[in-house]
Design an enzyme around this catalytic site. Structure first.
Site, PDB file in Angstrom:
ATOM      1  N   SER A  67       0.838  -1.201   0.000  1.00 40.94           N
ATOM      2  CA  SER A  67       0.000   0.000   0.000  1.00 40.94           C
ATOM      3  C   SER A  67       0.876   1.257   0.000  1.00 40.94           C
ATOM      4  O   SER A  67       1.701   1.429  -0.906  1.00 40.94           O
ATOM      5  CB  SER A  67      -0.947  -0.039   1.211  1.00 40.94           C
ATOM      6  OG  SER A  67      -1.922   0.965   1.138  1.00 40.94           O
ATOM      7  N   ASP A 147      -9.019  -6.589  -3.387  1.00 44.45           N
ATOM      8  CA  ASP A 147      -8.595  -5.447  -2.577  1.00 44.45           C
ATOM      9  C   ASP A 147      -9.766  -4.477  -2.459  1.00 44.45           C
ATOM     10  O   ASP A 147     -10.283  -3.989  -3.467  1.00 44.45           O
ATOM     11  CB  ASP A 147      -7.390  -4.763  -3.238  1.00 44.45           C
ATOM     12  CG  ASP A 147      -6.727  -3.718  -2.352  1.00 44.45           C
ATOM     13  OD1 ASP A 147      -7.451  -3.035  -1.593  1.00 44.45           O
ATOM     14  OD2 ASP A 147      -5.501  -3.576  -2.429  1.00 44.45           O
ATOM     15  N   HIS A 177      -6.867  -6.238   0.769  1.00 45.75           N
ATOM     16  CA  HIS A 177      -5.837  -5.208   0.866  1.00 45.75           C
ATOM     17  C   HIS A 177      -4.705  -5.560   1.827  1.00 45.75           C
ATOM     18  O   HIS A 177      -3.531  -5.538   1.452  1.00 45.75           O
ATOM     19  CB  HIS A 177      -6.453  -3.866   1.266  1.00 45.75           C
ATOM     20  CG  HIS A 177      -5.464  -2.738   1.256  1.00 45.75           C
ATOM     21  ND1 HIS A 177      -4.869  -2.302   0.098  1.00 45.75           N
ATOM     22  CD2 HIS A 177      -4.937  -1.995   2.261  1.00 45.75           C
ATOM     23  CE1 HIS A 177      -4.030  -1.317   0.383  1.00 45.75           C
ATOM     24  NE2 HIS A 177      -4.048  -1.122   1.687  1.00 45.75           N
TER      25      HIS A 177
END
Length: 202
Positions: A67, A147, A177
């Site tokens: 991320s 995600d 995610h």
């Protein structure tokens, strides 16, 4: 950092490698205020610390980020390239193209933030940096196709923008995610990538 400990343990157990986990300023118990500029400084400080160690094989250092951490790694990889330091490879997971694209994704068409996105001090333009990375730098893009925060097309876009001769894109159909690492075959993908890098970066 504590919520990552199980993930960190599994990385250590499966890859049998040393891990340096960086808790950025403004996160967890770290002092300071979070900002793009500050996080980039923190990442560079971590790299310089690793480079100062004489008990590590500096030919086998990888950057790994998920991320926001993926965006940090991409920026750091470019800085390392400009310094002419050696970097074995980069692994980024569920990473976004840039913050304006994320704003478009998260907010409806007429939301005020969509019209202020270019004024944000935090841009994280990974899409500007990835094409500048060396064609000799191995880079693995991992994408969880379920995600719930970052759309998978962003990882695919960055993969396609990369000029690396040794780039890979691996997807996990049920990956979410923060939990793509829990999908079957995840650690085998990492091990296979590292093994492939050892053949071209020896």
């Amino acid at each position: 950092m504590s919520h990552r400990l199980i993930n960190i343990k599994e990385l250590y157990h499966n890859l049998k490698c040393n891990l340096l986990c960086v808790e950025y300023r403004g996160y967890g118990n770290s002092d300071g205020k979070s900002s793009e500029w500050g996080l980039k400084l923190d990442a560079l400080a971590a790299w310089e610390y690793i480079q100062s160690r004489n008990d590590l094989n500096l030919r086998k250092v990888y950057l790994y980020g998920r991320s926001l951490g993926g965006a940090v790694c991409i920026d750091l990889a470019y800085k390392i390239q400009k310094r002419r330091d050696f970097l074995a490879g980069v692994i980024v997971e569920n990473v976004y193209t840039n913050i304006p694209d994320m704003i478009d994704h998260m907010f409806p068409l007429y939301h005020p933030l969509r019209y202020l996105k270019w004024a944000s001090r935090n841009q994280w333009r990974s899409d500007d940096i990835v094409p500048k990375l060396s064609s000799k730098l191995p880079i693995l893009f991992i994408s969880g196709l379920k995600d719930e925060l970052i759309p998978p097309w962003m990882s695919k876009t960055l993969f396609e923008m990369s000029k690396s001769k040794y780039k890979q894109l691996k997807t996990f159909s049920e990956g979410k995610h923060n939990y793509t690492w829990m999908e079957g075959g995840y650690f085998e993908v990492l091990k296979d990538f590292i093994a492939s890098v050892s053949l071209v970066r020896a």
